[in-house]
Design an enzyme around this catalytic site. Sequence first.
Site, mmCIF file in Angstrom:
data_model
loop_
_atom_site.group_PDB
_atom_site.id
_atom_site.type_symbol
_atom_site.label_atom_id
_atom_site.label_comp_id
_atom_site.label_asym_id
_atom_site.label_seq_id
_atom_site.Cartn_x
_atom_site.Cartn_y
_atom_site.Cartn_z
ATOM 1 N N SER A 54 1.942 -7.181 9.320
ATOM 2 C CA SER A 54 0.684 -6.503 8.969
ATOM 3 C C SER A 54 -0.193 -7.387 8.092
ATOM 4 C CB SER A 54 0.999 -5.196 8.232
ATOM 5 O OG SER A 54 1.925 -5.425 7.167
ATOM 6 N N LYS A 68 11.017 -12.997 4.280
ATOM 7 C CA LYS A 68 10.200 -13.603 5.339
ATOM 8 C C LYS A 68 9.140 -14.524 4.760
ATOM 9 C CE LYS A 68 6.512 -10.671 4.792
ATOM 10 N NZ LYS A 68 5.058 -10.931 4.794
ATOM 11 N N ASP A 114 7.985 -9.003 11.334
ATOM 12 C CA ASP A 114 7.286 -9.451 10.131
ATOM 13 C C ASP A 114 7.571 -10.928 9.863
ATOM 14 O OD1 ASP A 114 5.583 -9.137 8.019
ATOM 15 O OD2 ASP A 114 6.936 -7.956 6.778
ATOM 16 N N SER A 117 -1.366 -16.538 7.422
ATOM 17 C CA SER A 117 -0.246 -16.514 6.481
ATOM 18 C C SER A 117 -0.478 -17.467 5.313
ATOM 19 C CB SER A 117 1.057 -16.877 7.194
ATOM 20 O OG SER A 117 2.104 -17.029 6.256
ATOM 21 N N SER A 123 -6.141 -8.251 -1.094
ATOM 22 C CA SER A 123 -6.451 -8.076 0.322
ATOM 23 C C SER A 123 -5.652 -6.939 0.948
ATOM 24 C CB SER A 123 -6.191 -9.381 1.082
ATOM 25 O OG SER A 123 -4.864 -9.818 0.915
ATOM 26 N N TRP A 124 -4.378 -6.800 0.612
ATOM 27 C CA TRP A 124 -3.556 -5.748 1.207
ATOM 28 C C TRP A 124 -3.952 -4.383 0.658
ATOM 29 C CZ3 TRP A 124 -1.974 -4.035 5.265
ATOM 30 C CH2 TRP A 124 -0.770 -3.359 5.524
ATOM 31 N N GLU A 128 3.485 -15.162 -2.129
ATOM 32 C CA GLU A 128 4.685 -14.490 -2.638
ATOM 33 C C GLU A 128 5.949 -15.324 -2.415
ATOM 34 O OE1 GLU A 128 4.923 -11.842 -4.402
ATOM 35 O OE2 GLU A 128 3.449 -10.323 -3.852
ATOM 36 N N ALA A 183 -3.297 -8.404 6.310
ATOM 37 C CA ALA A 183 -4.448 -7.611 5.885
ATOM 38 C C ALA A 183 -5.705 -7.986 6.669
ATOM 39 C CB ALA A 183 -4.681 -7.815 4.390
#
Length: 347
Positions: free
Chosen positions: A157, A210, A263, A273, A29-30, A300, A159
Amino acid sequence: MTVLEKQLPRWKRLLEKQKLQLAVLGGGSWGTALVKVLTDNGYATHWYIRNEVDRVHIEKHRHHPRYLSSTRLKIRKIHLDTNILEVVEKADVLIIAIPSAFVEEALKQLPKTLLAEKIVFTAVKGVVPESMLTLGEHLNKNYNLPLNQIGVIAGPSHAEEVALERLCYLTIACIERPIAAQLAKMMKNHYIRTKVSNDIIGTEYAAMLKNIYAVAAGVAHGLNYGDNFQSVLMSNAIREMKRFIKDVYKMKRNINNSAYLGDLLVTGYSTFSRNRSLGTMIGKGYGVKTALMEMNMIAEGYYATQMAVLINKKYRTRIPIIKAMHQILYEGKSARKEMHRLTKKLD
């Protein structure tokens, strides 16, 4: 090449080329969102994606079949390839957006000397498991890529919001300001605003940490902790992040800037998220393995938690939130009990 040109640093020679060749590595996606930004801005972009079926679909239907599938791509500006070596050889500037758990598997297909000829930006928000380093550090130590040819794309950010062209603020970090300024200029448009920084290590670690705090926020949400507790959790998280990053790499930085605090907040609170979603499932009683299997994208924060604990053995920073997540994600401890213990350590 003239004698004078040979005396210039490699990054300066690259930036002085009339037409920089850009490449995005990663078909998630990113990576898809980054390709959209660059091609929306009129830049032809080489794009490495691993899956041949995805490549054929994108070229035929002008959208990714699995990620941001409602986003129409400017296919005439995109040079798609499933051969990573072909893509990297053609590019001057690389943007790596492969999940950290799989990035080394992709990079090891390349000659180690090849990356040292490029300017490389990491958009990876995690740590490379094979080395327990951020991707920038990993490239420097294992691929001989000079630090002044490494950059970071950071900041709040998602995506999904970039694809929807909702206003987004990115921080482009590099030791060499002209490199950061060049990419910042190339990415800026009506829905992307950019600023530059020289804190490549701090921004990379913030992007990793984060995600762990977002998992914690999700666990709290799944356990029906309210907004009051969530705000306390986030305020403690930013202080914990500040301690961790300061111990790893001490330099002057404002932890309240968007690349750090911004972020953290968006990843901790947003419905987009995936890390918060993972935590929410665990808080609601899903087993960790089951929750990971339910995710259709990489969270992640799961991998980052183990890496952060291992890295911290060297620094011994006080990290109660990260340790609580490690107990839940890797040691089989009860999410309810560990979050209750954590509440007594926060202020």
